[in-house]
Design a protein around this motif. Structure first.
Motif, mmCIF file in Angstrom:
data_model
loop_
_atom_site.group_PDB
_atom_site.id
_atom_site.type_symbol
_atom_site.label_atom_id
_atom_site.label_comp_id
_atom_site.label_asym_id
_atom_site.label_seq_id
_atom_site.Cartn_x
_atom_site.Cartn_y
_atom_site.Cartn_z
ATOM 1 N N PHE A 1 0.805 -1.211 0.000
ATOM 2 C CA PHE A 1 0.000 0.000 0.000
ATOM 3 C C PHE A 1 0.847 1.274 0.000
ATOM 4 O O PHE A 1 0.698 2.125 0.867
ATOM 5 C CB PHE A 1 -0.932 0.033 1.217
ATOM 6 N N PRO A 2 1.739 1.446 -0.982
ATOM 7 C CA PRO A 2 2.474 2.710 -1.021
ATOM 8 C C PRO A 2 1.535 3.835 -1.458
ATOM 9 O O PRO A 2 0.528 3.586 -2.113
ATOM 10 C CB PRO A 2 3.548 2.456 -2.075
ATOM 11 N N GLY A 3 1.843 5.022 -1.080
ATOM 12 C CA GLY A 3 1.039 6.161 -1.522
ATOM 13 C C GLY A 3 0.676 7.079 -0.375
ATOM 14 O O GLY A 3 0.878 6.755 0.792
ATOM 15 N N PRO A 4 0.137 8.228 -0.712
ATOM 16 C CA PRO A 4 -0.101 9.262 0.295
ATOM 17 C C PRO A 4 -1.167 8.917 1.333
ATOM 18 O O PRO A 4 -1.037 9.304 2.489
ATOM 19 C CB PRO A 4 -0.514 10.481 -0.530
ATOM 20 N N ILE A 5 -2.187 8.206 0.955
ATOM 21 C CA ILE A 5 -3.258 7.903 1.916
ATOM 22 C C ILE A 5 -2.749 6.953 2.988
ATOM 23 O O ILE A 5 -2.849 7.233 4.190
ATOM 24 C CB ILE A 5 -4.506 7.325 1.216
ATOM 25 N N TYR A 6 -2.205 5.835 2.582
ATOM 26 C CA TYR A 6 -1.712 4.866 3.566
ATOM 27 C C TYR A 6 -0.456 5.381 4.272
ATOM 28 O O TYR A 6 -0.271 5.140 5.453
ATOM 29 C CB TYR A 6 -1.472 3.504 2.917
ATOM 30 N N GLY A 7 0.387 6.092 3.552
ATOM 31 C CA GLY A 7 1.593 6.630 4.172
ATOM 32 C C GLY A 7 1.285 7.736 5.168
ATOM 33 O O GLY A 7 1.717 7.685 6.318
ATOM 34 N N GLY A 8 0.527 8.726 4.737
ATOM 35 C CA GLY A 8 0.211 9.859 5.603
ATOM 36 C C GLY A 8 -0.737 9.503 6.728
ATOM 37 O O GLY A 8 -0.428 9.689 7.910
ATOM 38 N N TYR A 9 -1.893 8.983 6.369
ATOM 39 C CA TYR A 9 -2.866 8.626 7.400
ATOM 40 C C TYR A 9 -2.406 7.415 8.202
ATOM 41 O O TYR A 9 -2.683 7.309 9.395
ATOM 42 C CB TYR A 9 -4.249 8.374 6.802
ATOM 43 N N GLY A 10 -1.690 6.511 7.563
ATOM 44 C CA GLY A 10 -1.180 5.342 8.284
ATOM 45 C C GLY A 10 -0.256 5.734 9.419
ATOM 46 O O GLY A 10 -0.342 5.198 10.521
ATOM 47 N N ALA A 11 0.619 6.686 9.162
ATOM 48 C CA ALA A 11 1.519 7.162 10.220
ATOM 49 C C ALA A 11 0.720 7.804 11.347
ATOM 50 O O ALA A 11 1.011 7.592 12.527
ATOM 51 C CB ALA A 11 2.529 8.156 9.649
ATOM 52 N N MET A 12 -0.309 8.560 11.000
ATOM 53 C CA MET A 12 -1.139 9.195 12.026
ATOM 54 C C MET A 12 -1.865 8.142 12.863
ATOM 55 O O MET A 12 -1.973 8.278 14.081
ATOM 56 C CB MET A 12 -2.143 10.157 11.383
ATOM 57 N N VAL A 13 -2.358 7.099 12.208
ATOM 58 C CA VAL A 13 -3.032 6.001 12.917
ATOM 59 C C VAL A 13 -2.048 5.309 13.851
ATOM 60 O O VAL A 13 -2.315 5.118 15.043
ATOM 61 C CB VAL A 13 -3.647 4.988 11.920
ATOM 62 N N ALA A 14 -0.902 4.909 13.318
ATOM 63 C CA ALA A 14 0.083 4.156 14.106
ATOM 64 C C ALA A 14 0.590 4.947 15.302
ATOM 65 O O ALA A 14 0.804 4.392 16.377
ATOM 66 C CB ALA A 14 1.253 3.732 13.218
ATOM 67 N N GLU A 15 0.771 6.249 15.111
ATOM 68 C CA GLU A 15 1.300 7.107 16.173
ATOM 69 C C GLU A 15 0.197 7.720 17.035
ATOM 70 O O GLU A 15 0.492 8.425 17.990
ATOM 71 C CB GLU A 15 2.144 8.226 15.554
ATOM 72 N N ARG A 16 -1.060 7.467 16.657
ATOM 73 C CA ARG A 16 -2.206 8.059 17.337
ATOM 74 C C ARG A 16 -2.052 9.580 17.424
ATOM 75 O O ARG A 16 -2.244 10.193 18.443
ATOM 76 C CB ARG A 16 -2.415 7.412 18.706
ATOM 77 N N ARG A 17 -1.716 10.131 16.279
ATOM 78 C CA ARG A 17 -1.468 11.579 16.157
ATOM 79 C C ARG A 17 -2.660 12.198 15.429
ATOM 80 O O ARG A 17 -2.855 11.986 14.235
ATOM 81 C CB ARG A 17 -0.175 11.802 15.375
ATOM 82 N N TYR A 18 -3.471 12.945 16.158
ATOM 83 C CA TYR A 18 -4.713 13.481 15.618
ATOM 84 C C TYR A 18 -4.671 15.000 15.425
ATOM 85 O O TYR A 18 -5.695 15.613 15.110
ATOM 86 C CB TYR A 18 -5.885 13.098 16.522
ATOM 87 N N GLU A 19 -3.523 15.567 15.619
ATOM 88 C CA GLU A 19 -3.313 16.995 15.418
ATOM 89 C C GLU A 19 -1.928 17.182 14.809
ATOM 90 O O GLU A 19 -1.038 16.392 15.118
ATOM 91 C CB GLU A 19 -3.431 17.743 16.748
#
Length: 123
Positions: A40-58
């Protein structure tokens, strides 16, 4: 509308996959790194995936209530055209749960905490 619906599906599926990984001793950041580096390379999985994994909502890129609005719009449009969107109901409930827990001012990725709560993990 369809694109945002698909993005919310990706966020929810990554949240659930990360929750499953964490409960089984796998670091969520390792899972997302593997996913974005392979299938799943790409901006959606890369960008949002990092936010999900890190629990970063801001900082907030797309507020949680706007995600709910788009999911509701997709469900209404689907119903009007006799197109079932069963995952849409799961997404709607996740957004409502997040809003009920005070996450209205967070990024829509905050639905990650709903998956964690369902699994008994701290949020």
């Amino acid at each position: 509308m369809s694109v945002n619906f698909l993005i919310t599906c990706a966020i929810e599926s990554m949240a659930e996959a990360c929750t499953l990984a964490e409960v089984n001793g796998v670091r969520t950041t390792d899972l997302i790194e593997m996913l974005t580096g392979t299938v799943f390379p790409g901006p959606i999985y890369g960008g949002y995936g990092a936010m999900v994994a890190e629990r970063r909502y801001e900082p907030v890129g797309f507020r949680l209530p706007l995600g709910l609005k788009d999911v509701n719009l997709a469900l209404t449009t689907g119903a009007g055209a006799s197109v079932p969107l069963p995952f849409g109901s799961v997404l709607r409930d996740a957004f409502l749960d997040a809003l009920a827990h005070g996450d209205a001012d967070k990024d829509w990725v905050a639905i990650t905490d709903v998956s964690r709560r369902r699994a008994g993990l701290p949020t």
